[in-house]
Enzyme design. Structure first.
Site, PDB file in Angstrom:
ATOM      1  N   ASN A  36      -1.620   3.136  -5.459  1.00 16.50           N
ATOM      2  CA  ASN A  36      -0.821   4.302  -5.115  1.00 16.50           C
ATOM      3  C   ASN A  36      -1.404   5.468  -5.890  1.00 16.50           C
ATOM      4  OD1 ASN A  36       1.076   6.327  -4.804  1.00 16.50           O
ATOM      5  ND2 ASN A  36       2.847   5.024  -5.159  1.00 16.50           N
ATOM      6  N   ARG A  58      -1.010   3.030  -0.543  1.00 16.67           N
ATOM      7  CA  ARG A  58       0.019   3.963  -0.085  1.00 16.67           C
ATOM      8  C   ARG A  58      -0.687   5.232   0.379  1.00 16.67           C
ATOM      9  NH1 ARG A  58       2.867   8.361  -3.181  1.00 16.67           N
ATOM     10  NH2 ARG A  58       4.598   9.032  -1.851  1.00 16.67           N
ATOM     11  N   HIS A  99       8.768   8.978   1.888  1.00 16.90           N
ATOM     12  CA  HIS A  99       9.351   7.870   1.109  1.00 16.90           C
ATOM     13  C   HIS A  99       9.655   6.654   1.986  1.00 16.90           C
ATOM     14  CE1 HIS A  99      10.661  11.141  -1.902  1.00 16.90           C
ATOM     15  NE2 HIS A  99       9.653  10.465  -2.434  1.00 16.90           N
ATOM     16  N   ARG A 116       9.468  20.467  -7.275  1.00 17.54           N
ATOM     17  CA  ARG A 116       9.412  20.984  -5.906  1.00 17.54           C
ATOM     18  C   ARG A 116      10.739  21.617  -5.525  1.00 17.54           C
ATOM     19  NH1 ARG A 116       7.247  15.690  -2.942  1.00 17.54           N
ATOM     20  NH2 ARG A 116       7.042  14.752  -5.009  1.00 17.54           N
ATOM     21  N   MET A 145      14.857  14.404 -15.528  1.00 14.55           N
ATOM     22  CA  MET A 145      16.320  14.347 -15.519  1.00 14.55           C
ATOM     23  C   MET A 145      16.883  13.835 -16.834  1.00 14.55           C
ATOM     24  SD  MET A 145      19.104  15.035 -13.988  1.00 14.55           S
ATOM     25  CE  MET A 145      18.649  15.376 -12.281  1.00 14.55           C
ATOM     26  N   GLU A 153       8.178  -0.345  -3.696  1.00 14.77           N
ATOM     27  CA  GLU A 153       7.189   0.068  -2.691  1.00 14.77           C
ATOM     28  C   GLU A 153       5.944  -0.800  -2.734  1.00 14.77           C
ATOM     29  OE1 GLU A 153       7.702   4.848  -2.534  1.00 14.77           O
ATOM     30  OE2 GLU A 153       7.417   3.973  -4.515  1.00 14.77           O
TER      31      GLU A 153
END
Length: 399
Positions: A8, A91, A179, A239, A282, A377
């Protein structure tokens, strides 16, 4: 024994994992090379979470994705000397209009992926760089592309288009959604955990540095918060998320900003970082008492609630909400703030279950089931690569 390597590739990072090549691949190790191009660092962990290697790198072949892959492979060879890579799964962010399933890559397919660079200019080139590096390292292995957009390619027209002249739609200017590998995994996992909910109407919130939401019916995507690019919808780490196109015209006309400068603003200087003036992380924002941090969190959770209402309308009802992604899985205060404003939709969460990060965090009286399901993923990629390699592709090579 045959193995699958998953890659990825991001703008400055390379996630990788080693799996057994089976119908249900088993993870052996996961790793990350980050800060490619500046001060690259590698971390490799076993499937049980133990740290196998952690070091700052002087990358062979230069500070690029090819060098990052060489460093990753050196560590895998050291810790798994008998590994034989028969397939490499990648990916790839954008599959355009036509790619709605994993694809075995050859020169012609790679050329098609390169034509999609204008649709994802800050993601696709790095994905392709990872593919080229893997082709050089494993010329006999099956190379498989797994597309983030593929899961959403069955949207109804009203969720797939913009109100522009129809010719632009035919040229590929449409809502793709992203996603998809994460949503694919969650759909499959939900079918295992709660088949009745899987067959109903679900909203999955993939919340992380990149964030989006997806409305599903019976495990199929019906609508997504992201559209033409990975900029749309929710605010993210750096973003902007949804923005009035008139703002972009203003920035060009009145501020004299070039397309490149606007792209840098929207992709790297906005979102939680821009709103807070503090951080894109966060965890940092939740630990801060500054007004900017509080307002960034308030905006983030407000947009999630607003998108949830819109997706519930697109689904014509709601049976379950699933939180996933780095923030969705780990930030209980964010889940609490989102759900606290959604009583009208039938959402009631159990504070103790939410704080503990349990699988089900809704109360028994909640009309809508609320769950926390970690995404994977890499496993989705490994499954696809293993299956396509087993269908008669090429022989492998040692790691």
């Amino acid at each position: 024994m045959s193995h699958v390597l998953t890659l990825n590739a991001g703008s400055s990072s390379l996630k990788f994992a080693l799996f057994t090549a089976e119908a249900e691949p088993r993870a052996l190790a996961t790793g990350l090379v980050e800060r490619i191009g500046t001060t690259p660092q590698l971390k490799l962990k076993s499937a049980t979470g133990g740290v196998l290697a952690q070091a700052r790198l002087e990358l062979p072949g230069g500070r690029d994705h090819a060098g990052a892959l060489k460093a990753a492979l050196a560590q895998l060879r050291h810790h798994y000397p008998d590994a034989r890579i028969d397939a490499v799964g990648h990916r790839v962010v954008h599959g355009g209009r036509n790619f709605a399933a994993p694809l075995v890559l050859d020169d012609a397919a790679l050329m098609q992926l390169e034509t999609l660079v204008p649709f994802a200019p800050l993601h696709q080139p790095h994905n392709i760089a990872g593919v080229k590096a893997a082709l050089e390292a494993f010329p006999r292995a099956t190379q498989v592309a797994c597309f983030d957009t593929a899961f959403h390619r069955h949207h109804p027209f009203v969720n797939d288009t913009f109100a522009l002249p129809r010719g632009y739609y035919e040229k590929g200017v449409r809502r793709y959604g992203f996603h998809g590998l994460s949503y694919d995994y969650i759909a499959g996992r939900l079918k295992q955990l709660a088949p009745t909910l899987h067959d109903g109407r679900c909203i999955v919130a993939h919340l992380g540095n990149g964030a989006s939401m997806c409305g599903m019916v019976a495990g199929r995507s019906v609508a997504s918060s992201m559209g033409f690019s990975a900029l749309d919808g929710l605010p993210m780490g750096t973003r902007s998320g949804q923005i009035d196109p008139g703002v972009l015209l203003y920035l060009m006309d009145q501020e004299g900003m070039s397309p490149g400068a606007i792209a840098e603003l929207l992709y790297t200087k906005s979102g939680l970082l821009g709103l807070s003036g503090l951080s894109a992380d966060m965890r940092t924002l939740l630990g801060s008492d500054t007004p900017g941090a509080r307002e960034a969190i308030d905006y983030f959770t407000f947009r999630i609630r607003r998108e949830m209402g819109g997706l519930a309308a697109a689904l014509e009802g709601l049976d379950a909400v699933i939180f996933t992604g780095g923030i969705g899985e780990n930030a209980a205060p964010i889940r609490e703030k989102v759900c606290a404003g959604m009583h009208w939709l039938g959402i009631e969460i159990d504070a103790a279950a939410n704080a503990a990060g349990e699988l089900v965090i809704s109360t028994p009286l909640s009309r809508v089931h609320v769950m926390v399901i970690p995404t994977n993923e890499e496993l989705v990629i490994a499954r696809a690569a293993s299956a396509l390699a087993g269908s008669g592709a090429a022989s492998g090579a040692t790691a």
